[in-house]
Every structure is written in C-alpha cells, then in structure tokens.
Scaffold this active site. Sequence first.
Site: not given
Ligand code: NAD
Length: 454
Positions: A132, A230, A264, A433
């Site tokens: 995102n 996060e 997020c 962070e």
């Molecule tokens: P996701 O959890 O599907 O993936 C995030 C990252 O993790 C990607 O690079 C993915 O390839 C990797 N990943 C997936 N499975 C993994 C595994 N088993 N082991 C290690 N890495 C793995 O999330 P997304 O769909 O890319 O992003 C959306 C989510 O991110 C939403 O829930 C959003 O709220 C959250 N988000 C949080 C913040 C924050 O600062 N709190 C900021 C942005 C996004």
Amino acid sequence: MTALHDVISPITEKKITAVPALNAEETVAAIAKSVKAWETWKKVAPGDRAKLLRNFASLVEKNIEVLAKLEVENAGHTIGNARWEANNVVNVLNYYAGSPERLFGRQIPVPGGVDITFREPIGVVGIIVPWNFPMPIAGWGFAPALAAGCTVVLKPAEVTPLTAMKLAQLGLEAGLPENVFQVLTGSGRIVGETIVQDPRVRKIVFTGSTEIGTQIMAKCAPNVKRVTLELGGKSANVIFADSDLEKAAASAPGAVFDNAGQDCCARSRILIEKKAFDKFMPLLEQSVKAFKCADPNLETTEMGPLITSAHRDKVASYVEESLVAFRGTAPSGAGFWFPPTVLHITDRKHKSLSEEIFGPIVSVVTFEDEADAIALANDSEFGLSGSIWTNNGAKALRVARGVESGNLSVNSHSSVRYWTPFGGFKKSGLGRELGPDALNAFTEEKNVFINTEI
Ligand code: NAD
C-alpha cells in the site's frame, strides 16, 4: 535460472515488466552476502556513514519524479501522493543521517568503577513491506537501520516491487558498499519466510496484515529474533457536535479514501455525536461526491484505483446496498476502480465496524456522549490511529487519553510525521518506528563496567 514474476498496472490492467521471483537458495545466498557486508559496514566511521546517507538522500531527491511516476504506474497512487512518498524517503534518510554521529551511550554512576553503555548495531535486518505504501514504509525501516550500522535485506510486496528496486540502485550509486542494502523480490511464502527463519537475520521489521504479522512473530520466537510489527487498523474519526462540522465533513473523505482507503491509518469508522448526525450527513455527502476519483496521473486526482482485481472483489463484498447512505463516483473501463462509499450502520456489531476493509468504504455510526464515544472507539481489536473533532480543548485531551491508539490527531487527520513515533496498540502492532528513538530498535544496548579500584 531465476524465475520471473509479472508486474501489472492497476490503472491499465496491463503488464509493466517482470521482476525476479527469488527462490529459497537465492535468498539464503543474499543473506550470506548481507552478513559479510555487515562486518565492514558496522566499522564505517559514524561521520562517513552519515555522509553516505546524505548522498543517498540527495540522489533520491534528484529522482523524485522518476520514483513518483513508477509508483503511479505500479501502485495506482495519485501523482501528488507519490511525489510526497518519494520526498518522505528523502526526509527520513536526511533525518537519520543525523543520528550515527549522535548514537550516544550513557555513563551510569556505580560504586567501584565506571559504567558505560554502547548502542551496538543489531546485525542483518530483514524488512518486509506491504503494497500500500511501498516507498515510505521501506524508508522507515532501512534509513534508521543503515544509520545504526545494520545491513538490510528488504522484501517488497510481490505486486509493487519497482520503487524499492530503484531505491536499492540509487543507494549503490550514492556509494553504499555492495550488499549493505539489498532488495530481494519474490513471494512472501518463499523469500519472506526464508528471511524470517534464517538465524543470521537478527531482526525483522514487518508491515502488513495482522494475520501474517502474528505468524511472523511466532516464527521469530525460536531464535528470539527481535521483531517490530506494523499491522492493521480500524481507526475512528470521532466527531463531537461542538466541533467545526463543516471542516470535519470536508476533511473526512481524505482521512479514509486517500490511497483508495488502502491505508492502515484510514479513519474507516466515522463516529458522529447523535445530535449532530442530521446536520453532518448532508455536509459529508457533499464532500464525498466532490472527492475526485480519476486517472492518478492527473494533478487534480484525489484517489486512484484499488491494487488488484482480487482486492476489489474483497472490498466489494462489504457493501450491502441497504446500508449505503451515498456514494461518490469512479471511472469505468480498464483499471480496478471502486467508488468512495459511505455506509450508515446502526448495528454496532456489524462487521464493517470491526474488520479492516482496506478500501474506499467508511461506516458512519452515532454515539450518545463522551464516554460512549471512547467506548465505541475502543471497541476494536486494533488501535493504530484516529481523530478527534471538538472545539473543547479539555474534552479533546480527555478523549485522546481515553482512546487506545498509537497515533491520534485533534481537529486534523495527521498520522505519520517522521519526527514522531509511529505504531499501534493492541493487534495493530508491536514497537514503534520513526521519531527520535528509532535507532533503539536497530541496536542492542551493551553495558560495560570498568573496575577502577584494581
Ligand atoms: P500482507 O501481510 O499480505 O503482506 C505484507 C508483506 O508480507 C508482503 O511483502 C508479503 O509478500 C509478505 N509476506 C506474506 N506472507 C509472508 C510470510 N508467510 N512470511 C513472510 N512474509 C510474508 O499485507 P498486504 O496485503 O501487503 O498489506 C496490507 C496490510 O498491511 C493491511 O492489513 C494494512 O493495515 C497493513 N499495513 C500496516 C501498516 C502500519 O504501519 N501499521 C502500514 C501499511 C499497511
């Protein structure tokens, strides 16, 4: 030979390019290079490390337009947002370039000698980034990590790898030694898990879903690996009747529909005081209908498409027509478009109030009084962000202290400022962070006692 993975534009639905999808062996080999690079990087004099980070910042600054255009094409971000995001990387690099020379320890009074502490770099850091906000989230991890003397392996999301790859190239051009900052593209299951499970990676900074974040935390446990998480959010925009309702309504769409709601910190629950509901809703309708969802290349666009077709389907599944109060507009044709949508919810247990939709849908619900507002805001497993609108300063502070959330703003929707700590309560994350203390998460505190009575 390394396999390739297609990168698709959410604006045109067409292939932009293909990037390597590394396998486990290739990932392990890259980690080995990072371990080796750390041996020399940690010994680079603080002033020289600072200079390299400043060089890196200035090269990113020269490439803001290139990076921004890549992000528009790859992630569908508006050009205005994408420029801000590239500039955020510049600011964060410059901010943490000031820290290697100020990475102080302490001298602690003790009997029998002198006691001093050192902040030692933690080692190889794995940074796993969602789709995102590919640029800022990467920068919040790699800038303080490099400043602390750590080396970095960064895994971008499968669907949005292009700006991270460009940033790694700029880092090298800026003079970072080879393998100090590597970007490893590929799947979460293979590249991500390999990074998480390799004991030579001493710390994971993960931003993404709560579901994957909790799995990662568990997988870090056997190695007692340090972890910053996060995760998701379901933030409340709490609007009291005594606030400037025009301003609250005018800014509410941006607070949730920015980046098409894929944020997020999105204020995806609007909590409006019951006695102001009838006045507020027409004002909100006006501002939602004026919110411009269009080609993100246009300077005037406020919202682009969703990231993928599958994600659009998931977002759409939350819309029950009987609950729709009103909607904005979105283009039709190619692209993963979804119009800004406002739901009026009366059942406080409705899933649109508890689940992170991560799209341009906001749920409006009423509250009775201050105590009810705080209870409703806290009725969530998340606690990342939120806003409070009131013209009563004491009430603003009381509510801010009462809401269980890491980042709140009063009469504004600000969440992320690189000078201040960012992170979540409850299932929104672990650790912080940004801000002045970010290097603590990339260092171990070492205590040394020197006997002076020998
Ligand atoms: P996701 O959890 O599907 O993936 C995030 C990252 O993790 C990607 O690079 C993915 O390839 C990797 N990943 C997936 N499975 C993994 C595994 N088993 N082991 C290690 N890495 C793995 O999330 P997304 O769909 O890319 O992003 C959306 C989510 O991110 C939403 O829930 C959003 O709220 C959250 N988000 C949080 C913040 C924050 O600062 N709190 C900021 C942005 C996004």
